[in-house]
Scaffold this motif. Structure first.
Motif, short mmCIF file in Angstrom:
data_model
loop_
_atom_site.label_atom_id
_atom_site.label_comp_id
_atom_site.label_asym_id
_atom_site.label_seq_id
_atom_site.Cartn_x
_atom_site.Cartn_y
_atom_site.Cartn_z
N GLN A 1 -3.60 -5.63 8.15
CA GLN A 1 -4.95 -5.21 7.97
C GLN A 1 -6.01 -6.44 8.26
OE1 GLN A 1 -6.53 -2.63 7.34
NE2 GLN A 1 -8.74 -3.31 7.31
N THR B 1 -7.47 0.28 -1.40
CA THR B 1 -6.86 1.35 -1.30
C THR B 1 -6.66 1.92 -2.74
OG1 THR B 1 -4.59 0.24 -1.82
CG2 THR B 1 -5.38 0.63 0.37
N ARG C 1 -6.89 -3.91 -2.91
CA ARG C 1 -5.92 -3.45 -1.90
C ARG C 1 -4.52 -4.07 -2.31
NH1 ARG C 1 -5.43 -1.86 3.60
NH2 ARG C 1 -3.51 -2.80 4.57
N VAL D 1 -6.63 2.63 6.88
CA VAL D 1 -6.46 3.28 5.45
C VAL D 1 -6.58 4.88 5.56
CG1 VAL D 1 -7.13 3.30 2.91
CG2 VAL D 1 -6.79 1.08 4.28
N VAL E 1 -1.83 3.18 3.73
CA VAL E 1 -2.02 2.03 4.48
C VAL E 1 -1.29 2.33 5.95
CG1 VAL E 1 -2.66 0.41 3.14
CG2 VAL E 1 -0.32 0.59 3.27
#
Length: 316
Positions: A264, A274, A283, A299, A310
């Motif tokens: 990411q 998330t 996250r 995401v 993810v």
């Protein structure tokens, strides 16, 4: 008292209060900047330091609030002071919103990770949204309906490895797989070797110990155990998919970030929060890697889970 005196008194008192309140806004701005810079100095007593570390990206929300307060107080000094945390936040996290430097090139491997949520009423719906992204490998956590998952994935992902409540589903053959001890007392992680068209890939699917306010010791111990396992792994190409129950900004994440890249951070845009799924503010779910070049990361908001999924793409 004359009317003029009354007017002067009414006009004078708010001015003094505005000056004092402008000072308070300015002090709050300086404190916010100091916290952004020095959050790692907050003692990690009962997990407090980890909590502050994980929440640091959200501290940027304090900037517009302080700016609004400065405007309401009509304080130029306070407004100038608010520039300090704004600049610090931008220096620390503004780059997350820039186009990724490593996102170019053809993607030859796509992966996804999803915490299904124990008791998920419709895992097929969750997985259907996930497979729409066409990943080659899917790592799952909190799997308690193996038959339901097999019915949803078995056609497109004929190869599977599972240990306890974690599982890996693959388009390509899985040459070997075994459980990984992270110190929980029971295995909630696995390592598999996937035979891809480009060569072997070591894949970990992991669900680390839970963390609660004031209780992070188990999570911290499992993260250290995972880092030690990855450090001893000599696979040239390796991916970790899973719910690690903390953010990469957490100081306890350091042993892993020194060993692996974060898809990411390297190929996505934004923070990629998330959890919780409806309004994510952190996250805990990650795709970490080494020996590959990330080309994309993102995401997905999947139904019936309390975590978003993810995803990441790589090239050899």
């Amino acid at each position: 008292m004359t009317e003029q005196m009354v007017d002067e008194r009414i006009a004078g008192e708010p001015a003094g209060r505005q000056g004092r309140r402008g000072l308070i806004v300015g002090l709050c701005a300086v404190l916010l900047a100091l916290l952004l810079v020095g959050h790692r100095a907050v003692p990690n007593v009962h997990g407090l330091g980890s909590l502050v570390d994980s929440a640091t990206p959200l501290l940027g929300l304090g900037v517009p609030l302080l700016a609004l307060a400065a405007l309401l107080r009509r304080s130029r000094r306070a407004l100038l002071a608010v520039l300090l945390p704004a600049l610090v936040w931008a220096a620390l996290y503004g780059g997350a919103w820039l186009p990724p430097a490593s996102g170019a090139g053809t993607t030859s491997l796509r992966v996804a990770s999803q915490n299904l949520r124990a008791g998920n009423p419709d895992p097929a719906a969750t997985l259907g949204a996930l497979t729409d992204a066409a990943p080659d490998l899917i790592g799952l956590q909190e799997v308690d309906d193996g038959e339901g998952v097999a019915a949803a994935l078995g056609g497109d992902y004929p190869h599977r490895a599972a240990v306890s409540t974690v599982a890996l589903w693959s388009r390509w053959p899985i040459r070997e797989a075994h459980g990984v001890d992270t110190g929980l007392g029971w295995e909630r992680a696995l390592r598999a070797v996937v035979t891809t068209p480009q060569g072997d890939l070591a894949v970990y699917v992991v669900h680390l110990g839970s963390a609660r306010a004031g209780h992070t010791a188990t999570r911290d111990e499992t993260l250290a155990a995972l880092a030690a396992t990855v450090r001893a792994d000599d696979a040239p190409r390796l991916v970790v998919l899973g719910d690690l129950n903390t953010a990469t900004t957490d100081r306890v994440f350091g042993p892993l970030t020194r060993l692996l890249g974060d898809a990411q951070a390297d190929a996505g845009q934004g923070f990629g929060f998330t959890w919780p799924a409806e309004l994510p503010v952190t996250r805990p779910d990650h795709v970490l890697y080494r020996g590959l070049t990330p080309t994309a990361a993102g995401v997905l908001h999947t139904p019936d889970s309390d975590h978003r999924a993810v995803t990441a793409g790589f090239r050899w």
